[in-house]
Design a protein around this motif. Structure first.
Motif, PDB file in Angstrom:
ATOM      1  N   LYS A 153       0.283   4.220   8.648  1.00 33.68           N
ATOM      2  CA  LYS A 153       0.732   5.002   7.491  1.00 33.68           C
ATOM      3  C   LYS A 153       0.713   4.158   6.223  1.00 33.68           C
ATOM      4  O   LYS A 153       0.611   4.695   5.139  1.00 33.68           O
ATOM      5  N   LYS A 154       0.811   2.856   6.366  1.00 31.60           N
ATOM      6  CA  LYS A 154       0.847   1.964   5.216  1.00 31.60           C
ATOM      7  C   LYS A 154      -0.544   1.651   4.679  1.00 31.60           C
ATOM      8  O   LYS A 154      -0.694   1.250   3.525  1.00 31.60           O
ATOM      9  N   LEU A 155      -1.560   1.833   5.496  1.00 36.73           N
ATOM     10  CA  LEU A 155      -2.911   1.430   5.142  1.00 36.73           C
ATOM     11  C   LEU A 155      -3.443   2.162   3.912  1.00 36.73           C
ATOM     12  O   LEU A 155      -3.978   1.534   2.992  1.00 36.73           O
ATOM     13  N   LEU A 156      -3.278   3.464   3.858  1.00 33.73           N
ATOM     14  CA  LEU A 156      -3.812   4.238   2.737  1.00 33.73           C
ATOM     15  C   LEU A 156      -3.135   3.892   1.406  1.00 33.73           C
ATOM     16  O   LEU A 156      -3.833   3.631   0.419  1.00 33.73           O
ATOM     17  N   PRO A 157      -1.793   3.847   1.346  1.00 34.73           N
ATOM     18  CA  PRO A 157      -1.170   3.461   0.069  1.00 34.73           C
ATOM     19  C   PRO A 157      -1.520   2.028  -0.359  1.00 34.73           C
ATOM     20  O   PRO A 157      -1.771   1.778  -1.537  1.00 34.73           O
ATOM     21  N   LEU A 175       3.491  -5.239 -11.233  1.00 29.80           N
ATOM     22  CA  LEU A 175       4.007  -3.949 -10.785  1.00 29.80           C
ATOM     23  C   LEU A 175       3.251  -3.463  -9.552  1.00 29.80           C
ATOM     24  O   LEU A 175       3.860  -3.058  -8.554  1.00 29.80           O
ATOM     25  N   ILE A 176       1.940  -3.523  -9.598  1.00 24.35           N
ATOM     26  CA  ILE A 176       1.128  -3.097  -8.446  1.00 24.35           C
ATOM     27  C   ILE A 176       1.403  -4.001  -7.239  1.00 24.35           C
ATOM     28  O   ILE A 176       1.543  -3.518  -6.110  1.00 24.35           O
ATOM     29  N   SER A 177       1.522  -5.301  -7.476  1.00 27.13           N
ATOM     30  CA  SER A 177       1.810  -6.242  -6.386  1.00 27.13           C
ATOM     31  C   SER A 177       3.160  -5.962  -5.745  1.00 27.13           C
ATOM     32  O   SER A 177       3.295  -5.990  -4.516  1.00 27.13           O
ATOM     33  N   LEU A 178       4.167  -5.682  -6.570  1.00 21.33           N
ATOM     34  CA  LEU A 178       5.490  -5.360  -6.026  1.00 21.33           C
ATOM     35  C   LEU A 178       5.459  -4.059  -5.233  1.00 21.33           C
ATOM     36  O   LEU A 178       6.145  -3.935  -4.207  1.00 21.33           O
ATOM     37  N   TRP A 186       6.401  -3.655  -1.389  1.00 21.31           N
ATOM     38  CA  TRP A 186       7.359  -2.640  -0.947  1.00 21.31           C
ATOM     39  C   TRP A 186       6.784  -1.795   0.195  1.00 21.31           C
ATOM     40  O   TRP A 186       7.440  -1.554   1.208  1.00 21.31           O
ATOM     41  N   VAL A 187       5.543  -1.345   0.022  1.00 19.12           N
ATOM     42  CA  VAL A 187       4.914  -0.517   1.060  1.00 19.12           C
ATOM     43  C   VAL A 187       4.816  -1.294   2.375  1.00 19.12           C
ATOM     44  O   VAL A 187       5.083  -0.758   3.445  1.00 19.12           O
ATOM     45  N   LEU A 188       4.468  -2.564   2.287  1.00 17.76           N
ATOM     46  CA  LEU A 188       4.291  -3.363   3.497  1.00 17.76           C
ATOM     47  C   LEU A 188       5.606  -3.693   4.201  1.00 17.76           C
ATOM     48  O   LEU A 188       5.678  -3.669   5.434  1.00 17.76           O
ATOM     49  N   PHE A 189       6.659  -4.014   3.428  1.00 19.48           N
ATOM     50  CA  PHE A 189       7.874  -4.542   4.044  1.00 19.48           C
ATOM     51  C   PHE A 189       9.089  -3.627   3.921  1.00 19.48           C
ATOM     52  O   PHE A 189       9.992  -3.704   4.748  1.00 19.48           O
ATOM     53  N   ILE A 235      13.462  -8.409  -0.100  1.00 23.34           N
ATOM     54  CA  ILE A 235      12.132  -8.975  -0.348  1.00 23.34           C
ATOM     55  C   ILE A 235      11.656  -8.610  -1.751  1.00 23.34           C
ATOM     56  O   ILE A 235      11.083  -9.438  -2.468  1.00 23.34           O
ATOM     57  N   ILE A 236      11.917  -7.377  -2.178  1.00 20.23           N
ATOM     58  CA  ILE A 236      11.523  -6.958  -3.528  1.00 20.23           C
ATOM     59  C   ILE A 236      12.312  -7.733  -4.577  1.00 20.23           C
ATOM     60  O   ILE A 236      11.746  -8.183  -5.577  1.00 20.23           O
TER      61      ILE A 236
END
Length: 138
Positions: free
Chosen positions: A2-6, A63-66, A70-73, A78-79
């Motif tokens: 589910k995380k792959l697409l975002p 912003l994109i990196s954060l 977030w999506v990964l963890f 962590i954020i």
């Protein structure tokens, strides 16, 4: 899965920023560092405009990196830690970038090149994601 697409979509945004950097951002150093710059003087540039667009690019990449982190963890700690690390990195690198713009001389641009690289590319993401992954698996 589910995380792959975002994550892929967010990475695509980082790629788009990189692909259209010359259109989106004022940065006369792009062409300068693509040339045989070792013996040339820095090109003429508007310092405030260069610094402003460098800040903008850093903020977009951050912003994109954060969001990727977030999506990964999906952990607030962590954020928060990532945000603090990005803030410290930003302050230190922007000060170093400003100073190196002022003192760089022909033939001695490597420090400027690498400081700028860390500001305009999402390299810190490539350090943080494996570090957090390793820490969580430990």
């Amino acid at each position: 899965m589910k995380k792959l697409l975002p994550v892929a979509g967010l990475f695509l945004l980082l790629i788009v920023i990189r692909m259209y950097e010359e259109v989106l951002f004022y940065d006369p150093l792009i062409d300068f560092f693509k040339s045989e710059y070792a013996t040339k003087a820095l090109p003429a540039f508007d310092l405030l405009k260069l610094l402003g667009f460098t800040v903008l690019r850093f903020l977009l990449n951050t912003l994109i990196s954060l969001l990727i982190i977030w999506v990964l963890f999906q952990k607030k700690e962590i954020i928060k830690l990532s945000g603090v690390l990005y803030l410290v990195l930003f302050v230190v690198l922007m000060l170093a970038f400003y100073v190196s713009l002022q003192i760089s001389e022909a033939g001695n641009y490597m420090l400027l090149f690498y400081i700028r690289r860390f500001l305009i590319q999402p390299l810190f993401l490539l350090i943080l994601v494996p570090a957090f992954y390793f820490q969580l698996k430990k």
